[in-house]
Design an enzyme around this catalytic site. Structure first.
Site, short mmCIF file in Angstrom:
data_model
loop_
_atom_site.label_atom_id
_atom_site.label_comp_id
_atom_site.label_asym_id
_atom_site.label_seq_id
_atom_site.Cartn_x
_atom_site.Cartn_y
_atom_site.Cartn_z
N TYR A 99 64.03 14.01 43.30
CA TYR A 99 64.50 12.89 42.47
C TYR A 99 65.54 11.93 43.29
CZ TYR A 99 61.94 14.30 38.61
OH TYR A 99 60.98 14.86 37.52
N GLU A 197 57.83 46.27 38.46
CA GLU A 197 57.23 44.78 38.29
C GLU A 197 57.72 44.22 37.09
OE1 GLU A 197 52.87 44.81 38.53
OE2 GLU A 197 52.48 42.95 37.50
N ASP A 249 51.90 47.42 38.07
CA ASP A 249 50.81 47.79 37.33
C ASP A 249 49.57 48.07 38.81
OD1 ASP A 249 51.82 46.85 34.97
OD2 ASP A 249 50.96 45.01 35.07
#
Lengths: 364, 364
Positions: A99, A197, A249
């Site tokens: 920006y 995780e 996982d």
């Protein structure tokens, strides 16, 4: 630690780049900048260091075309901005830089989109060999949290803060700052680093007192870990000489989370040395655990199967262990989350699962 | 504060539910449980309290069908689990509860999927008038961070921690715990609470010292805020009698973020009293700012237009101010992010934008 001299080094390297352009002009050469080609074909897995690195091919950004000249113009504006930012001891985000370019007087130097400014910053990281963090560019997303027997000193803009990551923090833990190189490790009683995780499992381990019982530092990865989280994990490993284990996982996306901690990623191959911990070991849910413990599972989706198959070809997973586990998973067609261990009771993970796995791995 | 008596109250209310089933059996009635109907048509915006509440319609979960009986069986197993959890001063996540049901001896009581267990917990919240947090159910995702002149005391499992949210934390700030009712506010020098949508803007405000210059507490919302973040915002408002302002991007999704802080959401209408702060004011990017400051923008996508149009009908946005802004935005067909203020320099937001807005609103 981010010291005055880190900032000075970053500033000097940036100015060197600008000086190079000046000298090229001065000698009648067309200004240009050489950087390693950043396509997948020029990124190789270095078997010795066990991380991704760039190959030998180079690309040249040269002012011999309008497009190339514009790229170099943007680079010089960005360099000027970064140098001033360092001199004023300020910082900004990648999005702010995009920006902010709107305020630059040369309209040709404005970035067209944020991909362009992001890529320029990566180019500057590579050619200057200074990380974005040392340019004082902050990520959009913050790192995660630490909990464990570690006392550290963080250099903040408001002075030094000494914080013990169990005694001086709430249950939420210590929030890793955007640039973890502002941290100095003062004292610790850590035996190993346990990266986790999910938030649910992180909270389970804290509630069950796993960090105090086993003297481990629990690092919450929050899914795919931010740079700050990977960086502090590497520093903890290297500077305190501590083993790192990664608990995720049991699905292909989580193996990639482990892979990004251990071996780095293709996208940030230029940062492998800074971010990757090749010695990190996997203690996540294994396909064989799904069978052995009869865990509640979900069926593999097509995208899971594709991801597993591409991991079979991924150099990071070329070991007998991974080949066996991935083939077993393709065979049983199931995946399981780390919180599925709760089907055997809330304490199973801390009383049985982790102690057994970590003992087999020689970590405890 | 979560005290012994909060836990006891939660435990008693849960046992009362089980006792009710017992009494129904005892009196020869078919066991059942009445709860407010939780469809959109039975949720109304209460003009007096300015939050979403349930209407008068009730649904009955009754054991007069196999399906209904199974639901009540699951409810009693869940009640037993929660009561034991409270007695042992433990906690768990919604996902753990789902997996844990696999260990219950009655196979009929196992949950089919996590939606089912999540909904049951919401039902229990509603009928017992105890929040999930007081059942010691943790969310998967943690709350965000605080930074500002606030000293608090957090009751952790490892004892009390007194933390000043500027002096005792790193640049990352104080991490809000899963249950912010374990926090007691000890002392503060806060003039107003500033909730901020994005991490990039939160970091900008901290770097620019906005919290110290204006004595504000900066609450990072991290997008759509977690329950813990909304809860602590409400408590700060109510208990310390402080104004709350919400600083977001200028797009319809961000107006909803403001709406969820201020008026609650349809999904959690039963928690409006606990989570919503109707007095919160909007200080986010307004469509008129896009015009006035000529901010860098993105065009509205079709989904943005649809969302704006549905906000025109949303009772939370029925005011001249919102109608005017939303119609202006549909007219200019543009949206802008809060970091777009950087196009006027990194200090514009703290030197100009926020002081002007907050002054107009009478907050500073």
């Amino acid at each position: 630690m981010s010291t005055k001299s880190d900032d000075e080094l970053a500033r000097e390297r940036l100015i060197d780049l600008a000086v190079k352009f000046y000298d090229q002009f001065d000698e009648g050469d067309i200004p240009h900048m050489d950087i390693p080609t950043r396509t997948k074909s020029n990124i190789v897995f270095d078997e010795d260091s066990k991380v991704w690195v760039y190959g030998d091919r180079k690309s040249t950004r040269s002012a011999n075309s309008v497009r190339g000249a514009r790229k170099l113009l943007k680079a010089t504006y960005a360099i000027e901005f970064l140098v001033r930012q360092l001199e004023e001891n300020r910082s900004s985000t990648l999005r702010e830089l995009y920006y902010l370019s709107e305020s630059w007087d040369a309209e040709e130097a404005h970035f067209n989109d944020q991909d362009e400014s992001n890529q320029l910053i990566e180019d500057l990281e590579i050619v200057s060999k200074v990380t974005r963090e040392d340019f004082h560019m902050r990520p959009e997303e913050s790192g995660a949290t630490l909990m464990g027997p570690l006392k550290l000193r963080e250099q903040t803009r408001r002075g030094e803060r000494e914080i013990h990551c169990q005694e001086d923090v709430g249950e939420g833990g210590y929030q890793i700052p955007n640039n973890p190189d502002t941290i100095e490790f003062i004292d610790h009683d850590i035996d190993f680093i346990l990266c986790v995780e999910t938030g649910g499992m992180r909270d389970r381990l804290i509630e069950n007192g796993f960090d105090t019982q086993y003297n481990c530092l629990i690092v919450h990865l929050k899914g795919q870990p931010a740079r700050a989280t990977r960086r502090i994990t590497k520093r903890l490993h290297d500077e305190l000489d501590l083993p790192v284990v990664v608990f995720t996982d049991g699905d292909p996306w989580s193996y990639r989370i482990y892979g990004s901690v251990a071996y780095g990623s293709i996208k940030s191959a230029h940062l492998s040395e800074y971010l990757a911990t090749p010695e990190a070991q996997f203690v996540g849910i294994q396909p064989e655990d799904i069978v052995e413990y009869d865990l509640p599972t979900d069926p593999l989706a097509d995208s899971d199967v594709n991801a597993l198959q591409s991991e079979l070809d991924d150099p990071r997973f070329q070991s007998d262990y991974w080949t066996e586990q991935i083939e077993l998973q393709l065979d049983i067609e199931k995946k399981a989350e780390q919180q599925a261990l709760a089907s055997r009771g809330l304490d199973f993970v801390t009383d049985e699962y982790l102690p057994t796995r970590l003992d087999e791995m020689g970590v405890i």
